[in-house]
Scaffold this motif. Structure first.
Motif, PDB file in Angstrom:
ATOM      1  N   ASP A  40     -27.506  42.939 -14.128  1.00  0.00           N
ATOM      2  CA  ASP A  40     -26.642  43.848 -14.886  1.00  0.00           C
ATOM      3  C   ASP A  40     -25.619  43.059 -15.709  1.00  0.00           C
ATOM      4  O   ASP A  40     -25.324  43.423 -16.860  1.00  0.00           O
ATOM      5  N   LEU A  41     -25.070  42.003 -15.140  1.00  0.00           N
ATOM      6  CA  LEU A  41     -24.159  41.149 -15.905  1.00  0.00           C
ATOM      7  C   LEU A  41     -24.863  40.594 -17.141  1.00  0.00           C
ATOM      8  O   LEU A  41     -24.319  40.611 -18.250  1.00  0.00           O
ATOM      9  N   ALA A  42     -26.070  40.087 -16.934  1.00  0.00           N
ATOM     10  CA  ALA A  42     -26.813  39.485 -18.041  1.00  0.00           C
ATOM     11  C   ALA A  42     -27.107  40.512 -19.134  1.00  0.00           C
ATOM     12  O   ALA A  42     -26.962  40.218 -20.328  1.00  0.00           O
ATOM     13  N   ALA A  43     -27.520  41.720 -18.729  1.00  0.00           N
ATOM     14  CA  ALA A  43     -27.855  42.749 -19.715  1.00  0.00           C
ATOM     15  C   ALA A  43     -26.622  43.172 -20.504  1.00  0.00           C
ATOM     16  O   ALA A  43     -26.678  43.330 -21.731  1.00  0.00           O
ATOM     17  N   ASP A  44     -25.506  43.347 -19.819  1.00  0.00           N
ATOM     18  CA  ASP A  44     -24.278  43.779 -20.503  1.00  0.00           C
ATOM     19  C   ASP A  44     -23.779  42.721 -21.483  1.00  0.00           C
ATOM     20  O   ASP A  44     -23.383  43.025 -22.609  1.00  0.00           O
ATOM     21  N   ILE A  45     -23.794  41.472 -21.067  1.00  0.00           N
ATOM     22  CA  ILE A  45     -23.286  40.399 -21.923  1.00  0.00           C
ATOM     23  C   ILE A  45     -24.224  40.156 -23.101  1.00  0.00           C
ATOM     24  O   ILE A  45     -23.789  39.846 -24.214  1.00  0.00           O
ATOM     25  N   ALA A  46     -25.514  40.341 -22.896  1.00  0.00           N
ATOM     26  CA  ALA A  46     -26.468  40.173 -23.997  1.00  0.00           C
ATOM     27  C   ALA A  46     -26.254  41.191 -25.102  1.00  0.00           C
ATOM     28  O   ALA A  46     -26.597  40.944 -26.261  1.00  0.00           O
ATOM     29  N   GLU A  47     -25.679  42.344 -24.764  1.00  0.00           N
ATOM     30  CA  GLU A  47     -25.473  43.404 -25.747  1.00  0.00           C
ATOM     31  C   GLU A  47     -24.114  43.335 -26.427  1.00  0.00           C
ATOM     32  O   GLU A  47     -23.802  44.185 -27.260  1.00  0.00           O
ATOM     33  N   LEU A  48     -23.307  42.329 -26.101  1.00  0.00           N
ATOM     34  CA  LEU A  48     -21.990  42.235 -26.731  1.00  0.00           C
ATOM     35  C   LEU A  48     -22.135  42.043 -28.237  1.00  0.00           C
ATOM     36  O   LEU A  48     -22.935  41.217 -28.687  1.00  0.00           O
ATOM     37  N   PRO A  49     -21.354  42.781 -29.042  1.00  0.00           N
ATOM     38  CA  PRO A  49     -21.447  42.624 -30.494  1.00  0.00           C
ATOM     39  C   PRO A  49     -20.743  41.359 -30.963  1.00  0.00           C
ATOM     40  O   PRO A  49     -19.970  40.741 -30.234  1.00  0.00           O
ATOM     41  N   GLY A  50     -21.031  40.975 -32.188  1.00  0.00           N
ATOM     42  CA  GLY A  50     -20.290  39.864 -32.794  1.00  0.00           C
ATOM     43  C   GLY A  50     -20.849  38.510 -32.457  1.00  0.00           C
ATOM     44  O   GLY A  50     -22.052  38.311 -32.320  1.00  0.00           O
ATOM     45  N   GLU A  51     -19.939  37.558 -32.258  1.00  0.00           N
ATOM     46  CA  GLU A  51     -20.310  36.150 -32.103  1.00  0.00           C
ATOM     47  C   GLU A  51     -21.127  35.903 -30.839  1.00  0.00           C
ATOM     48  O   GLU A  51     -21.076  36.692 -29.898  1.00  0.00           O
ATOM     49  N   PRO A  52     -21.883  34.789 -30.795  1.00  0.00           N
ATOM     50  CA  PRO A  52     -22.682  34.477 -29.602  1.00  0.00           C
ATOM     51  C   PRO A  52     -21.795  34.279 -28.376  1.00  0.00           C
ATOM     52  O   PRO A  52     -20.597  34.029 -28.484  1.00  0.00           O
ATOM     53  N   ALA A  53     -22.404  34.405 -27.213  1.00  0.00           N
ATOM     54  CA  ALA A  53     -21.673  34.227 -25.966  1.00  0.00           C
ATOM     55  C   ALA A  53     -21.124  32.809 -25.861  1.00  0.00           C
ATOM     56  O   ALA A  53     -21.726  31.842 -26.325  1.00  0.00           O
ATOM     57  N   SER A  54     -19.950  32.676 -25.229  1.00  0.00           N
ATOM     58  CA  SER A  54     -19.350  31.370 -24.983  1.00  0.00           C
ATOM     59  C   SER A  54     -19.959  30.758 -23.719  1.00  0.00           C
ATOM     60  O   SER A  54     -20.657  31.453 -22.959  1.00  0.00           O
ATOM     61  N   PRO A  55     -19.720  29.464 -23.462  1.00  0.00           N
ATOM     62  CA  PRO A  55     -20.247  28.878 -22.219  1.00  0.00           C
ATOM     63  C   PRO A  55     -19.802  29.646 -20.977  1.00  0.00           C
ATOM     64  O   PRO A  55     -20.589  29.836 -20.040  1.00  0.00           O
ATOM     65  N   LEU A  56     -18.555  30.130 -20.983  1.00  0.00           N
ATOM     66  CA  LEU A  56     -18.046  30.848 -19.816  1.00  0.00           C
ATOM     67  C   LEU A  56     -18.767  32.181 -19.629  1.00  0.00           C
ATOM     68  O   LEU A  56     -19.152  32.538 -18.503  1.00  0.00           O
ATOM     69  N   THR A  57     -18.994  32.917 -20.713  1.00  0.00           N
ATOM     70  CA  THR A  57     -19.696  34.196 -20.566  1.00  0.00           C
ATOM     71  C   THR A  57     -21.173  33.970 -20.241  1.00  0.00           C
ATOM     72  O   THR A  57     -21.783  34.785 -19.553  1.00  0.00           O
ATOM     73  N   ARG A  58     -21.743  32.858 -20.720  1.00  0.00           N
ATOM     74  CA  ARG A  58     -23.132  32.551 -20.330  1.00  0.00           C
ATOM     75  C   ARG A  58     -23.214  32.286 -18.833  1.00  0.00           C
ATOM     76  O   ARG A  58     -24.167  32.721 -18.169  1.00  0.00           O
ATOM     77  N   GLU A  59     -22.233  31.589 -18.295  1.00  0.00           N
ATOM     78  CA  GLU A  59     -22.219  31.336 -16.847  1.00  0.00           C
ATOM     79  C   GLU A  59     -22.052  32.643 -16.071  1.00  0.00           C
ATOM     80  O   GLU A  59     -22.675  32.835 -15.014  1.00  0.00           O
ATOM     81  N   LEU A  60     -21.230  33.527 -16.609  1.00  0.00           N
ATOM     82  CA  LEU A  60     -21.060  34.815 -15.944  1.00  0.00           C
ATOM     83  C   LEU A  60     -22.360  35.607 -16.000  1.00  0.00           C
ATOM     84  O   LEU A  60     -22.746  36.259 -15.021  1.00  0.00           O
ATOM     85  N   ALA A  61     -23.070  35.544 -17.119  1.00  0.00           N
ATOM     86  CA  ALA A  61     -24.350  36.241 -17.243  1.00  0.00           C
ATOM     87  C   ALA A  61     -25.373  35.713 -16.249  1.00  0.00           C
ATOM     88  O   ALA A  61     -26.293  36.438 -15.845  1.00  0.00           O
ATOM     89  N   GLN A  62     -25.207  34.472 -15.853  1.00  0.00           N
ATOM     90  CA  GLN A  62     -26.114  33.874 -14.868  1.00  0.00           C
ATOM     91  C   GLN A  62     -25.657  34.141 -13.436  1.00  0.00           C
ATOM     92  O   GLN A  62     -26.324  33.735 -12.480  1.00  0.00           O
ATOM     93  N   GLY A  63     -24.504  34.816 -13.302  1.00  0.00           N
ATOM     94  CA  GLY A  63     -23.997  35.153 -11.969  1.00  0.00           C
ATOM     95  C   GLY A  63     -23.375  33.983 -11.234  1.00  0.00           C
ATOM     96  O   GLY A  63     -23.263  34.037  -9.997  1.00  0.00           O
ATOM     97  N   ALA A  64     -22.944  32.952 -11.940  1.00  0.00           N
ATOM     98  CA  ALA A  64     -22.361  31.782 -11.288  1.00  0.00           C
ATOM     99  C   ALA A  64     -21.118  32.178 -10.486  1.00  0.00           C
ATOM    100  O   ALA A  64     -20.254  32.903 -10.999  1.00  0.00           O
ATOM    101  N   PRO A  65     -21.003  31.722  -9.243  1.00  0.00           N
ATOM    102  CA  PRO A  65     -19.837  32.084  -8.413  1.00  0.00           C
ATOM    103  C   PRO A  65     -18.500  31.729  -9.070  1.00  0.00           C
ATOM    104  O   PRO A  65     -17.551  32.513  -8.997  1.00  0.00           O
ATOM    105  N   ALA A  66     -18.424  30.574  -9.721  1.00  0.00           N
ATOM    106  CA  ALA A  66     -17.170  30.172 -10.353  1.00  0.00           C
ATOM    107  C   ALA A  66     -16.796  31.132 -11.487  1.00  0.00           C
ATOM    108  O   ALA A  66     -15.624  31.474 -11.675  1.00  0.00           O
ATOM    109  N   ALA A  67     -17.792  31.580 -12.234  1.00  0.00           N
ATOM    110  CA  ALA A  67     -17.525  32.526 -13.325  1.00  0.00           C
ATOM    111  C   ALA A  67     -17.120  33.886 -12.784  1.00  0.00           C
ATOM    112  O   ALA A  67     -16.259  34.569 -13.358  1.00  0.00           O
ATOM    113  N   ARG A  68     -17.704  34.303 -11.680  1.00  0.00           N
ATOM    114  CA  ARG A  68     -17.308  35.559 -11.055  1.00  0.00           C
ATOM    115  C   ARG A  68     -15.849  35.488 -10.580  1.00  0.00           C
ATOM    116  O   ARG A  68     -15.074  36.438 -10.757  1.00  0.00           O
TER     117      ARG A  68
END
Length: 318
Positions: free
Chosen positions: A101-129
């Motif tokens: 669900d994190l990955a799907a929501d972040i993939a649909e964000l409008p505008g600029e590409p995801a940042s490294p931090l949001t990519r880590e969150l999309a992968q469910g990384a504990p540190a990003a959470r």
């Protein structure tokens, strides 16, 4: 235009949230601060000093939220947690969102590409959470929590009006008077929107959620649950003239028609008082009657419109 289509069972399944969603309001406040203020929130006098105080430090306080909440478009669904009992539990639920669900929501964000931090969150990384939870908590406590009593007060006033309308006029009266510019044309609720969509409620109903910070309507769609429609709370500051308050609640023309009934009047006289055509006066009288604000009785070959106690109270400001 957003067209929300009601089926036979949906009118019986319209609910009104008791208060704004705390996490959604936290996210929307970021958007409000990051861009020129628009919609009802942009006209709230109490937000002027607040905005001036908190806007300069927004990036440091909001952290990852500045990457998740873009100037336009939708918001990640994980920033809406209606099951949460308070801000703390809402943050916890958001941080525990399943990775797909994190990955799907972040993939649909409008505008600029995801940042490294949001990519880590999309992968469910504990540190990003953890970073998401920390940034949400810090930003909410420092920026939104001091304003939360005003948010709840505005929502309570609006809920009282909607509840009275529902009690006196039924659910169709509620839908007909939800927001200036919104139209109830059975079986559809027409809502100004950035793009054109038709949403079938399919018997699951509609949940109306008020928002203090939203500039316009937002839709949260879940095929297994009632559709959620987020609507901006009108500005009802008592320092502004009564006509302006009524205009925010009902739309300016409809408010003028209501205010033109200090004494009962027929449709033609009402149209003259409100400076509209008889057809327009009749149309607005129909909506006001459905909302329980006026009554209409037959008077010979014509009709006579008069204020109800609710209409009189609304004109008197309480």
């Amino acid at each position: 235009m957003l067209r929300i289509r009601f089926g036979p069972a949906d009118l019986a399944r319209v609910t009104v949230a008791t208060a704004p969603d705390v996490l959604l309001e936290t996210a929307l406040s970021v958007r409000h601060l990051a861009a020129p203020a628009t919609g009802p929130a942009g006209r709230r006098p109490e937000l002027v000093a607040w905005r001036r105080t908190v806007a300069p430090g927004l990036p440091a306080r909001a952290g990852i939220l500045t990457r998740l909440v873009r100037p336009g478009g939708g918001l990640p669904d994980f920033l809406y947690q209606p099951a949460a009992r308070d801000a703390g539990s809402a943050v916890e639920l958001a941080a525990r969102t399943p990775t797909p669900d994190l990955a799907a929501d972040i993939a649909e964000l409008p505008g600029e590409p995801a940042s490294p931090l949001t990519r880590e969150l999309a992968q469910g990384a504990p540190a990003a959470r953890r970073r998401l939870a920390e940034d949400l908590t810090r930003y909410h406590r420092s920026t939104v929590a001091p304003l939360w009593p005003a948010v709840l007060n505005a929502a309570a006033a609006d809920r009282a009006l909607r509840s009275e309308t529902l009690l006196r006029g039924g659910v169709e009266a509620l839908l007909a008077t939800l927001q200036p510019g919104w139209r109830w044309e059975p079986p559809d609720l027409l809502v100004p929107f950035a793009s054109s969509h038709t949403v079938e409620l399919c018997g699951r109903g509609l949940r109306l959620v008020p928002s203090y910070f939203a500039a316009g309507a937002l839709l949260v769609y879940d095929p297994a649950a009632p559709t959620v429609l987020v609507r901006p709370l009108p500005v009802t500051d008592l320092a502004v003239p009564p006509d302006d308050v009524l205009g925010a609640l009902l739309g300016r023309t409809r408010a003028r028609v209501l205010a033109s009934l200090p004494t009962p009047a027929g449709t033609t006289a009402l149209a003259e008082r409100a400076a509209v055509s008889p057809a327009t006066a009749s149309e607005h009288a129909t909506v006001l009657r459905a909302a329980g604000l006026i009554t209409t009785v037959r008077d010979g070959s014509g009709v006579l419109h008069a204020l109800t106690p609710l209409g009189e109270a609304l004109l008197a400001g309480g």
